[in-house]
Scaffold this motif. Structure first.
Motif, short mmCIF file in Angstrom:
data_model
loop_
_atom_site.label_atom_id
_atom_site.label_comp_id
_atom_site.label_asym_id
_atom_site.label_seq_id
_atom_site.Cartn_x
_atom_site.Cartn_y
_atom_site.Cartn_z
N THR A 14 0.97 -1.33 -0.11
CA THR A 14 -0.03 0.05 0.08
C THR A 14 0.64 1.28 -0.12
OG1 THR A 14 -1.87 -1.08 1.26
CG2 THR A 14 -1.80 1.17 1.22
N ILE A 15 1.92 1.33 0.90
CA ILE A 15 2.76 2.41 1.01
C ILE A 15 3.26 2.52 -0.46
CG2 ILE A 15 4.94 3.29 1.87
CD1 ILE A 15 2.21 3.49 3.68
N SER A 16 4.01 1.36 -1.09
CA SER A 16 4.60 1.65 -2.21
C SER A 16 3.85 2.26 -3.55
CB SER A 16 5.11 0.02 -2.70
OG SER A 16 6.16 -0.49 -1.59
N LEU A 17 2.63 1.69 -3.42
CA LEU A 17 1.63 2.11 -4.34
C LEU A 17 1.26 3.96 -4.01
CD1 LEU A 17 -0.63 1.64 -6.32
CD2 LEU A 17 -2.00 1.13 -5.03
N ILE A 18 1.21 4.32 -2.92
CA ILE A 18 1.22 5.57 -2.54
C ILE A 18 2.29 6.19 -3.08
CG2 ILE A 18 0.96 7.36 -0.87
CD1 ILE A 18 -0.80 5.61 0.84
N ASP A 206 -10.45 14.43 -3.00
CA ASP A 206 -11.31 13.42 -2.50
C ASP A 206 -11.39 13.46 -1.02
OD1 ASP A 206 -12.31 10.86 -1.44
OD2 ASP A 206 -13.23 10.70 -3.36
N SER A 207 -12.32 13.39 -0.44
CA SER A 207 -12.34 13.60 1.20
C SER A 207 -11.68 12.38 1.93
CB SER A 207 -13.88 13.88 1.64
OG SER A 207 -14.70 12.76 1.34
N SER A 208 -11.73 11.30 1.22
CA SER A 208 -11.04 10.17 1.61
C SER A 208 -9.57 10.03 1.60
CB SER A 208 -11.54 9.01 1.19
OG SER A 208 -11.46 8.77 -0.22
N TYR A 209 -8.91 11.19 0.89
CA TYR A 209 -7.52 11.08 0.40
C TYR A 209 -6.88 11.53 1.79
CZ TYR A 209 -3.13 11.08 -1.97
OH TYR A 209 -1.84 10.95 -2.37
N ARG A 210 -5.67 10.92 2.17
CA ARG A 210 -4.99 11.02 3.45
C ARG A 210 -3.61 11.72 3.27
NH1 ARG A 210 -9.36 11.17 4.74
NH2 ARG A 210 -10.42 9.81 6.27
N ASN A 211 -3.18 11.93 2.18
CA ASN A 211 -1.57 12.22 2.09
C ASN A 211 -1.73 13.71 2.09
OD1 ASN A 211 0.87 13.45 1.00
ND2 ASN A 211 1.44 11.23 0.36
N ALA A 246 -1.25 17.67 -11.61
CA ALA A 246 -0.98 16.14 -11.58
C ALA A 246 -1.56 15.54 -9.87
CB ALA A 246 0.29 15.46 -11.73
N ASP A 247 -1.24 16.19 -8.96
CA ASP A 247 -1.46 15.99 -7.63
C ASP A 247 -3.00 15.91 -7.49
OD1 ASP A 247 1.17 16.13 -6.04
OD2 ASP A 247 1.32 17.83 -7.18
N CYS A 248 -3.54 16.84 -8.03
CA CYS A 248 -5.28 16.75 -8.04
C CYS A 248 -5.73 15.57 -8.45
CB CYS A 248 -5.90 17.94 -8.59
SG CYS A 248 -5.64 19.42 -7.82
N THR A 249 -4.99 14.86 -9.57
CA THR A 249 -5.45 13.55 -9.89
C THR A 249 -4.86 12.61 -9.02
OG1 THR A 249 -3.43 13.15 -11.45
CG2 THR A 249 -5.36 14.44 -12.53
#
Length: 325
Positions: A14-18, A206-211, A246-249
């Motif tokens: 999961t960390i790698s994907l992020i 998105d409200s669920s995004y955490r970074n 791109a950060d918004c995507t």
């Protein structure tokens, strides 16, 4: 023990994907400046043709509208501007509105809300009603600051944002009757004013995004305005969504975003109709000019007397109080 190892593997994946998503967002942001630099860079900032091709901005007002190119400061293109009113505007009162004017598909920065704290009443209601097909014709007429060149959704929005001297757009109606159907009125782009175009892009996560770092680079002021799209291909179509960068995507979980290089808002082909009459409404002088298209000599002009602070509303056929507090 085996369960613990499996959970650890899932966590690491999961960390790698992020991390891959974050790196991808940086790469796409950089690619915009290498794939089509004429769209996303302040290079050749003194070339008027380059300004037309560019999506982001390189003038001093980009700091007020938060639409600067990534290399705005480094390019040395910053210049002083006498248009200081825009710097006093809060970004939460400015929208990006498309097709405000007759035969014009462009989007323009438009002040379409009163500032927070403005009291309820006729002015605030009038400003808000300009967003819909209001029965109040005056609330549908865009106005421009005579000195500031700031575009307002209507005169009420100009008033609550402190504009002291605004010019009404002229109303334009095609009709088969000399009286005209004013609910179908369009508006002519004001002459002699340079209106600022914009790209209506998603600038939130998105409200669920955490970074938090990615979130900040998407939503914060003075961040990248490199513009990225998702959809079928590099050209905009009905199935394409534009993102600020791109950060918004990334924070909206968009897969395979693409740099935006072929965005074009030139006016589309409009169906041509030939009604008998054209009607031009000058709200600044309270006059209506009606012309029979079949006979150019058959033109009539009516002037309506409205007392101070009032403007003639052709839809209601009466003068409305506008400028009193």
């Amino acid at each position: 023990m085996m369960m613990m190892m499996m959970m650890m593997i899932v966590f690491l994946l999961t960390i790698s994907l992020i991390e891959v998503q974050v790196v991808l967002s940086y790469e796409i942001g950089r690619n915009n400046n290498t794939i089509c630099p004429e769209r996303h860079s302040c290079a050749d900032s003194n070339d008027s043709r380059a300004e037309i091709r560019r999506y982001c901005k390189c003038d001093s007002l980009c700091e007020a509208y938060d639409d600067c190119c990534d290399d705005y400061v480094r390019s040395g293109s910053r210049s002083n501007s006498s248009n200081n009113n825009a710097f006093n505007l809060s970004r939460n009162v400015v929208g990006c509105i498309k097709r405000l004017f007759h035969r014009d598909d462009s989007s323009h920065y438009t002040v379409d809300r009163c500032p927070r704290g403005w009291p309820r009443g006729r002015v605030k209601t009038g400003c808000r009603s300009g967003r819909s097909n209001s029965e109040n014709t005056i609330a549908r007429v865009p106005v421009v600051g005579r000195r500031s060149s700031i575009l307002y959704r209507n005169v009420y929005c100009a008033i609550c944002n402190g504009e002291q001297d605004a010019v009404f757009s002229e109303g334009y109606v095609k009709s088969n009757r000399a009286k005209g159907e004013f609910n179908s009125m369009e508006f002519l782009r004001p002459r002699d004013y340079s209106l600022r175009t914009c790209i209506d892009a998603i600038r939130t996560c998105d409200s669920s995004y955490r970074n938090r770092e990615v979130w900040k680079r998407c939503t914060g002021s003075s961040q990248s305005n490199s513009y990225v799209i998702s959809g079928r291909g590099p050209d905009l179509d009905a199935l394409t969504t534009v993102y600020r960068n791109a950060d918004c995507t990334t924070c909206n979980f968009v897969s395979e975003p693409k740099p935006m290089c072929n965005y074009d808002e030139t006016s589309r082909l409009y169906p041509q109709s030939s009604p008998t009459y054209t009607i031009l409404v000058d709200f600044s002088s309270n006059t209506i000019k009606t012309t029979n298209r079949n006979s150019r000599r058959d033109t009539s002009t009516r002037t309506f007397r409205c007392s101070g602070g009032r403007v003639y509303d052709p839809g209601r056929n009466r003068c409305l109080v506008v400028f009193s507090t």
